[in-house]
Enzyme design. Structure first.
Site, PDB file in Angstrom:
ATOM      1  N   SER A  36       0.841  -1.207   0.000  1.00 25.49           N
ATOM      2  CA  SER A  36       0.000   0.000   0.000  1.00 25.49           C
ATOM      3  C   SER A  36       0.874   1.255   0.000  1.00 25.49           C
ATOM      4  O   SER A  36       2.017   1.232   0.474  1.00 25.49           O
ATOM      5  CB  SER A  36      -0.904  -0.001   1.246  1.00 25.49           C
ATOM      6  OG  SER A  36      -1.713   1.165   1.278  1.00 25.49           O
ATOM      7  N   GLY A  37       0.332   2.325  -0.528  1.00 24.17           N
ATOM      8  CA  GLY A  37       0.905   3.660  -0.389  1.00 24.17           C
ATOM      9  C   GLY A  37       2.366   3.763  -0.801  1.00 24.17           C
ATOM     10  O   GLY A  37       2.751   3.339  -1.900  1.00 24.17           O
ATOM     11  N   ILE A  38       3.170   4.337   0.093  1.00 20.78           N
ATOM     12  CA  ILE A  38       4.581   4.597  -0.204  1.00 20.78           C
ATOM     13  C   ILE A  38       5.331   3.276  -0.456  1.00 20.78           C
ATOM     14  O   ILE A  38       6.124   3.171  -1.396  1.00 20.78           O
ATOM     15  CB  ILE A  38       5.214   5.380   0.968  1.00 20.78           C
ATOM     16  CG1 ILE A  38       4.587   6.791   1.048  1.00 20.78           C
ATOM     17  CG2 ILE A  38       6.725   5.463   0.828  1.00 20.78           C
ATOM     18  CD1 ILE A  38       4.951   7.582   2.304  1.00 20.78           C
ATOM     19  N   ASP A  57       3.897  -7.710   4.136  1.00 21.10           N
ATOM     20  CA  ASP A  57       2.828  -6.842   4.630  1.00 21.10           C
ATOM     21  C   ASP A  57       1.839  -7.669   5.452  1.00 21.10           C
ATOM     22  O   ASP A  57       1.573  -8.840   5.144  1.00 21.10           O
ATOM     23  CB  ASP A  57       2.114  -6.216   3.412  1.00 21.10           C
ATOM     24  CG  ASP A  57       1.366  -4.941   3.772  1.00 21.10           C
ATOM     25  OD1 ASP A  57       1.710  -3.885   3.235  1.00 21.10           O
ATOM     26  OD2 ASP A  57       0.416  -5.018   4.577  1.00 21.10           O
ATOM     27  N   TYR A 169       2.696   9.444  17.301  1.00 21.48           N
ATOM     28  CA  TYR A 169       3.282   9.221  15.968  1.00 21.48           C
ATOM     29  C   TYR A 169       4.630   9.929  15.850  1.00 21.48           C
ATOM     30  O   TYR A 169       5.617   9.350  15.379  1.00 21.48           O
ATOM     31  CB  TYR A 169       2.311   9.735  14.905  1.00 21.48           C
ATOM     32  CG  TYR A 169       2.753   9.502  13.483  1.00 21.48           C
ATOM     33  CD1 TYR A 169       2.705   8.229  12.920  1.00 21.48           C
ATOM     34  CD2 TYR A 169       3.212  10.556  12.694  1.00 21.48           C
ATOM     35  CE1 TYR A 169       3.114   8.020  11.613  1.00 21.48           C
ATOM     36  CE2 TYR A 169       3.611  10.351  11.387  1.00 21.48           C
ATOM     37  CZ  TYR A 169       3.566   9.081  10.853  1.00 21.48           C
ATOM     38  OH  TYR A 169       3.962   8.878   9.547  1.00 21.48           O
ATOM     39  N   LYS A 173       8.412   8.409  15.177  1.00 19.87           N
ATOM     40  CA  LYS A 173       9.238   8.773  14.020  1.00 19.87           C
ATOM     41  C   LYS A 173      10.560   9.413  14.464  1.00 19.87           C
ATOM     42  O   LYS A 173      11.588   9.247  13.807  1.00 19.87           O
ATOM     43  CB  LYS A 173       8.450   9.686  13.081  1.00 19.87           C
ATOM     44  CG  LYS A 173       7.243   8.988  12.445  1.00 19.87           C
ATOM     45  CD  LYS A 173       7.679   7.772  11.636  1.00 19.87           C
ATOM     46  CE  LYS A 173       6.534   7.088  10.929  1.00 19.87           C
ATOM     47  NZ  LYS A 173       6.972   6.001  10.030  1.00 19.87           N
ATOM     48  N   VAL A 202       1.900  12.962   2.161  1.00 20.46           N
ATOM     49  CA  VAL A 202       1.870  12.212   0.906  1.00 20.46           C
ATOM     50  C   VAL A 202       0.472  11.623   0.752  1.00 20.46           C
ATOM     51  O   VAL A 202      -0.092  11.103   1.724  1.00 20.46           O
ATOM     52  CB  VAL A 202       2.909  11.062   0.923  1.00 20.46           C
ATOM     53  CG1 VAL A 202       2.895  10.315  -0.405  1.00 20.46           C
ATOM     54  CG2 VAL A 202       4.304  11.595   1.228  1.00 20.46           C
ATOM     55  N   THR A 204      -1.804   8.970   0.309  1.00 16.60           N
ATOM     56  CA  THR A 204      -1.826   7.501   0.381  1.00 16.60           C
ATOM     57  C   THR A 204      -3.110   7.098   1.115  1.00 16.60           C
ATOM     58  O   THR A 204      -3.788   7.953   1.708  1.00 16.60           O
ATOM     59  CB  THR A 204      -0.635   6.949   1.205  1.00 16.60           C
ATOM     60  OG1 THR A 204      -0.816   7.336   2.582  1.00 16.60           O
ATOM     61  CG2 THR A 204       0.700   7.453   0.708  1.00 16.60           C
TER      62      THR A 204
HETATM   63  P1  NAD Z   1      -0.402   2.883   4.145  1.00 21.47           P
HETATM   64  O1  NAD Z   1      -1.401   2.690   5.215  1.00 21.47           O
HETATM   65  O2  NAD Z   1      -0.873   3.187   2.753  1.00 21.47           O
HETATM   66  O3  NAD Z   1       0.557   1.605   4.056  1.00 21.47           O
HETATM   67  C1  NAD Z   1       1.111   1.015   5.206  1.00 21.47           C
HETATM   68  C2  NAD Z   1       1.229  -0.479   4.994  1.00 21.47           C
HETATM   69  O4  NAD Z   1       1.828  -1.046   6.173  1.00 21.47           O
HETATM   70  C3  NAD Z   1      -0.121  -1.183   4.794  1.00 21.47           C
HETATM   71  O5  NAD Z   1      -0.080  -1.999   3.625  1.00 21.47           O
HETATM   72  C4  NAD Z   1      -0.273  -2.040   6.047  1.00 21.47           C
HETATM   73  O6  NAD Z   1      -0.960  -3.265   5.828  1.00 21.47           O
HETATM   74  C5  NAD Z   1       1.177  -2.266   6.447  1.00 21.47           C
HETATM   75  N1  NAD Z   1       1.291  -2.594   7.869  1.00 21.47           N
HETATM   76  C6  NAD Z   1       0.700  -1.969   8.917  1.00 21.47           C
HETATM   77  N2  NAD Z   1       0.992  -2.607  10.061  1.00 21.47           N
HETATM   78  C7  NAD Z   1       1.800  -3.650   9.730  1.00 21.47           C
HETATM   79  C8  NAD Z   1       2.421  -4.679  10.489  1.00 21.47           C
HETATM   80  N3  NAD Z   1       2.254  -4.784  11.817  1.00 21.47           N
HETATM   81  N4  NAD Z   1       3.183  -5.571   9.822  1.00 21.47           N
HETATM   82  C9  NAD Z   1       3.338  -5.498   8.482  1.00 21.47           C
HETATM   83  N5  NAD Z   1       2.752  -4.555   7.713  1.00 21.47           N
HETATM   84  C10 NAD Z   1       1.994  -3.640   8.338  1.00 21.47           C
HETATM   85  O7  NAD Z   1       0.580   4.032   4.671  1.00 21.47           O
HETATM   86  P2  NAD Z   1       1.625   4.994   3.925  1.00 21.47           P
HETATM   87  O8  NAD Z   1       1.069   6.357   3.948  1.00 21.47           O
HETATM   88  O9  NAD Z   1       2.109   4.386   2.656  1.00 21.47           O
HETATM   89  O10 NAD Z   1       2.809   4.981   4.999  1.00 21.47           O
HETATM   90  C11 NAD Z   1       3.979   4.209   4.822  1.00 21.47           C
HETATM   91  C12 NAD Z   1       5.037   4.704   5.790  1.00 21.47           C
HETATM   92  O11 NAD Z   1       5.317   6.079   5.489  1.00 21.47           O
HETATM   93  C13 NAD Z   1       4.585   4.682   7.257  1.00 21.47           C
HETATM   94  O12 NAD Z   1       5.693   4.361   8.060  1.00 21.47           O
HETATM   95  C14 NAD Z   1       4.146   6.113   7.517  1.00 21.47           C
HETATM   96  O13 NAD Z   1       4.241   6.452   8.863  1.00 21.47           O
HETATM   97  C15 NAD Z   1       5.182   6.844   6.666  1.00 21.47           C
HETATM   98  N6  NAD Z   1       4.810   8.211   6.320  1.00 21.47           N
HETATM   99  C16 NAD Z   1       3.687   8.464   5.596  1.00 21.47           C
HETATM  100  C17 NAD Z   1       3.370   9.772   5.286  1.00 21.47           C
HETATM  101  C18 NAD Z   1       2.146  10.116   4.494  1.00 21.47           C
HETATM  102  O14 NAD Z   1       1.811  11.327   4.418  1.00 21.47           O
HETATM  103  N7  NAD Z   1       1.447   9.159   3.891  1.00 21.47           N
HETATM  104  C19 NAD Z   1       4.190  10.818   5.709  1.00 21.47           C
HETATM  105  C20 NAD Z   1       5.326  10.520   6.444  1.00 21.47           C
HETATM  106  C21 NAD Z   1       5.631   9.204   6.727  1.00 21.47           C
END
Ligand code: NAD
Length: 269
Positions: A36-38, A57, A169, A173, A202, A204
């Site tokens: 998912s996402g990033i 995942d 959070y 981080k 971002v 997502t």
């Molecule tokens: P997202 O929710 O789209 O994806 C996160 C993924 O992690 C999901 O597929 C989920 O199933 C998986 N996951 C969650 N818990 C888990 C576990 N216990 N074991 C294995 N997999 C697990 O989120 P995203 O926005 O893509 O975020 C990805 C990373 O980037 C995260 O660490 C988030 O904190 C960080 N981040 C995101 C943003 C943003 O704006 N989206 C900004 C800064 C940092």
């Protein structure tokens, strides 16, 4: 006239780009949160650069790893040591090596500090900090035995600055920032580089769930480029950090944030 080094000089420093050669050819990459996402964007970008990617995942179905797939889903719960150990063992069985690890599994919530239940703190720390720690230990041991590797942890600008409602959070981080620096120090002797991305906002599934319209407006206003980033922009930075072009970069935290962390007084409305 500019005195450019001869072609051989570039090759000596590993900087030659030979047209069609992909940057991660024959490398094996584990991307936690890779469905998912990033994480999904990073998995896709690494695969397009020639890597075999394991998208590890919680959302992946349980079952064996498909060694033939370009992007192979693998079930893992990064909060559980037995699960991260099994993840690394499955990748080693299938491919015999782990060249790259990206720790993108994570989640967060916006809650005012005084209202944050300790259970929320515990869960966020478990996934983001404990999860990054355990996945990096499991994959790092395989990298140590091979004498090389590259790890990218996904931190956040919320780990660099105090943003509203980000006590749990942001603390998680901030911990990832320091963990990245310590891992870089401890693993350098094994030829393993460790860096972090600090994404700004971002688009997502996570932000679609967590960010209200007011939150979106506040993030956009606080960001020099006045927009959210894309997962693909995060993937481009992750690719750079794991590639040979970043061979002398370790222990670095790279904001990929449209200027959020560098911003001061902004005279624009
Ligand atoms: P997202 O929710 O789209 O994806 C996160 C993924 O992690 C999901 O597929 C989920 O199933 C998986 N996951 C969650 N818990 C888990 C576990 N216990 N074991 C294995 N997999 C697990 O989120 P995203 O926005 O893509 O975020 C990805 C990373 O980037 C995260 O660490 C988030 O904190 C960080 N981040 C995101 C943003 C943003 O704006 N989206 C900004 C800064 C940092």
């Amino acid at each position: 006239m500019l005195d450019l080094p001869r072609r051989g000089a570039y090759r000596k420093h590993g900087l030659e780009t030979e047209g069609t050669r992909m940057r991660l050819q024959d490398q094996v990459a584990v991307v936690t949160g890779g469905l998912s996402g990033i994480g999904a964007a990073i998995a896709a970008r690494f695969a397009s650069e020639g890597a075999r990617v394991v998208a590890a995942d919680l959302a992946a179905p349980e079952g064996p790893l498909d060694a033939g797939a370009t992007i192979a889903p693998l079930h893992v719960d990064v909060t559980q040591e037995a699960s991260t150990d099994a993840m690394a063992a499955a990748v080693m069985d299938a491919h015999g090596r782990i060249n790259i690890l990206v720790n993108s599994a994570g989640f967060g919530l916006d809650i005012p500090f005084l209202d944050t239940p300790v259970a929320v703190l515990d869960r966020i720390l478990a996934v983001n900090v404990r999860g990054t720690f355990l996945a990096a230990q499991a994959c790092g041991r395989a990298m140590r035995d091979a004498g090389s590797g590259a790890i990218v942890n996904i931190a956040s600008v919320s780990g660099l600055r105090g943003s509203s409602g980000r006590a749990a959070y942001g603390a998680s981080k901030g911990a990832i920032v320091t963990l990245t620096q310590v891992m870089a120090m401890d693993l350098a002797q094994y030829g393993i580089r460790v860096n972090a991305l600090a994404p700004g906002p971002v688009d997502t599934p996570l932000t679609l769930r967590v960010h209200t319209p007011e939150t979106r407006q506040a993030w956009t206003r606080a960001t020099m480029l006045r927009r959210y980033g894309t997962p693909e922009e995060m993937a481009a930075a992750a690719l750079f950090l794991v590639s040979a072009e970043a061979a002398y970069i370790t222990g670095h935290v790279l904001p990929v944030d449209g200027g959020f962390a560098a911003a001061g007084m902004d005279s624009r409305a």
